[in-house]
Design a protein around this motif. Structure first.
Motif, PDB file in Angstrom:
ATOM      1  N   ILE A 132       5.897   1.599   9.439  1.00 41.24           N
ATOM      2  CA  ILE A 132       6.830   0.956   9.816  1.00 41.24           C
ATOM      3  C   ILE A 132       7.149  -0.550   9.748  1.00 41.24           C
ATOM      4  N   PHE A 133       7.944  -1.104   8.678  1.00 40.82           N
ATOM      5  CA  PHE A 133       8.118  -2.516   8.728  1.00 40.82           C
ATOM      6  C   PHE A 133       9.457  -2.929   9.172  1.00 40.82           C
ATOM      7  N   LYS A 134       9.451  -4.020   9.667  1.00 36.95           N
ATOM      8  CA  LYS A 134      10.780  -4.725   9.732  1.00 36.95           C
ATOM      9  C   LYS A 134      11.040  -5.152   8.440  1.00 36.95           C
ATOM     10  N   GLN A 135      12.537  -5.198   8.057  1.00 33.14           N
ATOM     11  CA  GLN A 135      12.936  -5.397   6.827  1.00 33.14           C
ATOM     12  C   GLN A 135      12.297  -6.778   6.330  1.00 33.14           C
ATOM     13  N   GLY A 136      11.863  -6.851   5.045  1.00 36.88           N
ATOM     14  CA  GLY A 136      11.227  -7.819   4.160  1.00 36.88           C
ATOM     15  C   GLY A 136       9.994  -8.244   4.699  1.00 36.88           C
ATOM     16  N   GLU A 137       9.406  -7.567   5.789  1.00 34.92           N
ATOM     17  CA  GLU A 137       8.084  -8.318   6.278  1.00 34.92           C
ATOM     18  C   GLU A 137       6.864  -7.521   5.376  1.00 34.92           C
ATOM     19  N   GLY A 138       5.946  -8.119   5.491  1.00 31.75           N
ATOM     20  CA  GLY A 138       4.766  -7.429   4.497  1.00 31.75           C
ATOM     21  C   GLY A 138       3.732  -6.476   5.497  1.00 31.75           C
ATOM     22  N   GLU A 139       3.604  -6.868   6.747  1.00 28.47           N
ATOM     23  CA  GLU A 139       2.742  -6.185   7.510  1.00 28.47           C
ATOM     24  C   GLU A 139       3.490  -4.998   8.482  1.00 28.47           C
ATOM     25  N   ALA A 140       2.711  -4.027   8.705  1.00 23.05           N
ATOM     26  CA  ALA A 140       3.424  -2.905   9.397  1.00 23.05           C
ATOM     27  C   ALA A 140       3.401  -3.175  11.084  1.00 23.05           C
ATOM     28  N   CYS A 141       4.374  -2.704  11.759  1.00 26.60           N
ATOM     29  CA  CYS A 141       4.450  -2.700  13.193  1.00 26.60           C
ATOM     30  C   CYS A 141       3.831  -1.548  13.742  1.00 26.60           C
ATOM     31  N   ALA A 142       3.971  -0.497  13.084  1.00 25.59           N
ATOM     32  CA  ALA A 142       3.299   0.970  13.288  1.00 25.59           C
ATOM     33  C   ALA A 142       2.995   1.547  11.947  1.00 25.59           C
ATOM     34  N   ALA A 143       1.848   2.558  12.279  1.00 21.75           N
ATOM     35  CA  ALA A 143       1.481   3.404  11.076  1.00 21.75           C
ATOM     36  C   ALA A 143       1.058   4.656  11.909  1.00 21.75           C
ATOM     37  N   GLY A 144       1.401   5.550  10.946  1.00 18.83           N
ATOM     38  CA  GLY A 144       1.106   6.890  11.413  1.00 18.83           C
ATOM     39  C   GLY A 144       0.814   8.000  10.579  1.00 18.83           C
ATOM     40  N   ARG A 145       0.590   9.032  10.680  1.00 12.54           N
ATOM     41  CA  ARG A 145       0.471  10.302   9.654  1.00 12.54           C
ATOM     42  C   ARG A 145       1.061  11.572  10.255  1.00 12.54           C
ATOM     43  N   ASP A 186       0.866  -1.102   0.004  1.00 10.62           N
ATOM     44  CA  ASP A 186      -0.055   0.100  -0.002  1.00 10.62           C
ATOM     45  C   ASP A 186       0.937   1.193   0.065  1.00 10.62           C
ATOM     46  N   TYR A 187       2.243   1.032   0.181  1.00 11.38           N
ATOM     47  CA  TYR A 187       3.227   2.081   0.069  1.00 11.38           C
ATOM     48  C   TYR A 187       3.890   2.326  -0.984  1.00 11.38           C
ATOM     49  N   ARG A 188       4.315   3.702  -1.484  1.00  9.77           N
ATOM     50  CA  ARG A 188       4.932   3.947  -2.662  1.00  9.77           C
ATOM     51  C   ARG A 188       6.354   4.131  -2.596  1.00  9.77           C
ATOM     52  N   TYR A 189       6.846   4.559  -1.584  1.00 12.11           N
ATOM     53  CA  TYR A 189       8.388   4.947  -1.254  1.00 12.11           C
ATOM     54  C   TYR A 189       8.766   4.219   0.133  1.00 12.11           C
ATOM     55  N   PHE A 190       9.948   3.799   0.260  1.00  8.14           N
ATOM     56  CA  PHE A 190      10.361   3.137   1.321  1.00  8.14           C
ATOM     57  C   PHE A 190      11.936   3.693   1.441  1.00  8.14           C
ATOM     58  N   GLN A 191      12.189   4.125   2.828  1.00 10.13           N
ATOM     59  CA  GLN A 191      13.449   4.572   3.468  1.00 10.13           C
ATOM     60  C   GLN A 191      13.867   3.423   4.429  1.00 10.13           C
ATOM     61  N   PRO A 192      15.053   2.730   4.013  1.00  3.50           N
ATOM     62  CA  PRO A 192      15.613   1.886   4.967  1.00  3.50           C
ATOM     63  C   PRO A 192      16.407   2.681   6.114  1.00  3.50           C
ATOM     64  N   ILE A 193      16.115   1.992   7.382  1.00  2.00           N
ATOM     65  CA  ILE A 193      16.880   2.770   8.568  1.00  2.00           C
ATOM     66  C   ILE A 193      17.324   1.607   9.557  1.00  2.00           C
TER      67      ILE A 193
END
Length: 145
Positions: free
Chosen positions: A101-114, A10-17
């Protein structure tokens, strides 16, 4: 109460951290306030790299005027995460980002915000129209429906 799913697709851009040792709190997980720093870093990296935002001398500044975050699963150092970013609303001088927020390679978020940025003139601190290079970059992330 069931939380809505926030999926990677569902997201368009990903920033690794990479989480850092001092992100963990006494309970052994990344403290809730750190998530806002992850969000801010992802958005501003995108605006600088893709939208040409000049944070040091540019005439426009983005002020955060609203933010929230929901937490579904914990993360902890040394987790590698990816912040998913999309735009939910794009106005004349404001934008609402939707992040997860996704753990690397996982499909479901650990947290979501706006959070909402209002773009202002650096000198007057008055709202201004989003400059075209930024608008074009934000439009690439805009979701509808």
């Amino acid at each position: 109460m069931t939380q809505p799913q926030h999926l990677r697709a569902d997201y368009r851009y990903f920033q690794p951290i990479t989480t850092r040792w001092h992100d963990n709190d006494l309970y052994g997980h990344v403290n809730n306030v750190v998530y806002y720093g992850f969000f801010d870093s992802a958005v501003n990296t995108y605006l600088i790299e893709r939208g040409g935002l000049d944070i040091h001398e540019g005439g426009v500044v983005g002020f955060v005027v609203s933010s929230s975050c929901d937490y579904f699963a914990s993360i902890a150092f040394p987790d590698r995460i990816e912040v998913g970013l999309r735009v939910g609303k794009l106005g004349n001088s404001s934008v609402q980002y939707e992040l997860a927020i996704f753990k690397q390679g996982e499909g479901e978020a650990c947290a979501a915000g706006r959070f909402v940025h209002v773009f202002v003139d650096r000198d007057s601190n008055r709202p201004m129209a989003i400059p075209e290079p930024l608008r074009a970059a934000l439009t690439e992330l805009l979701v509808t429906g």
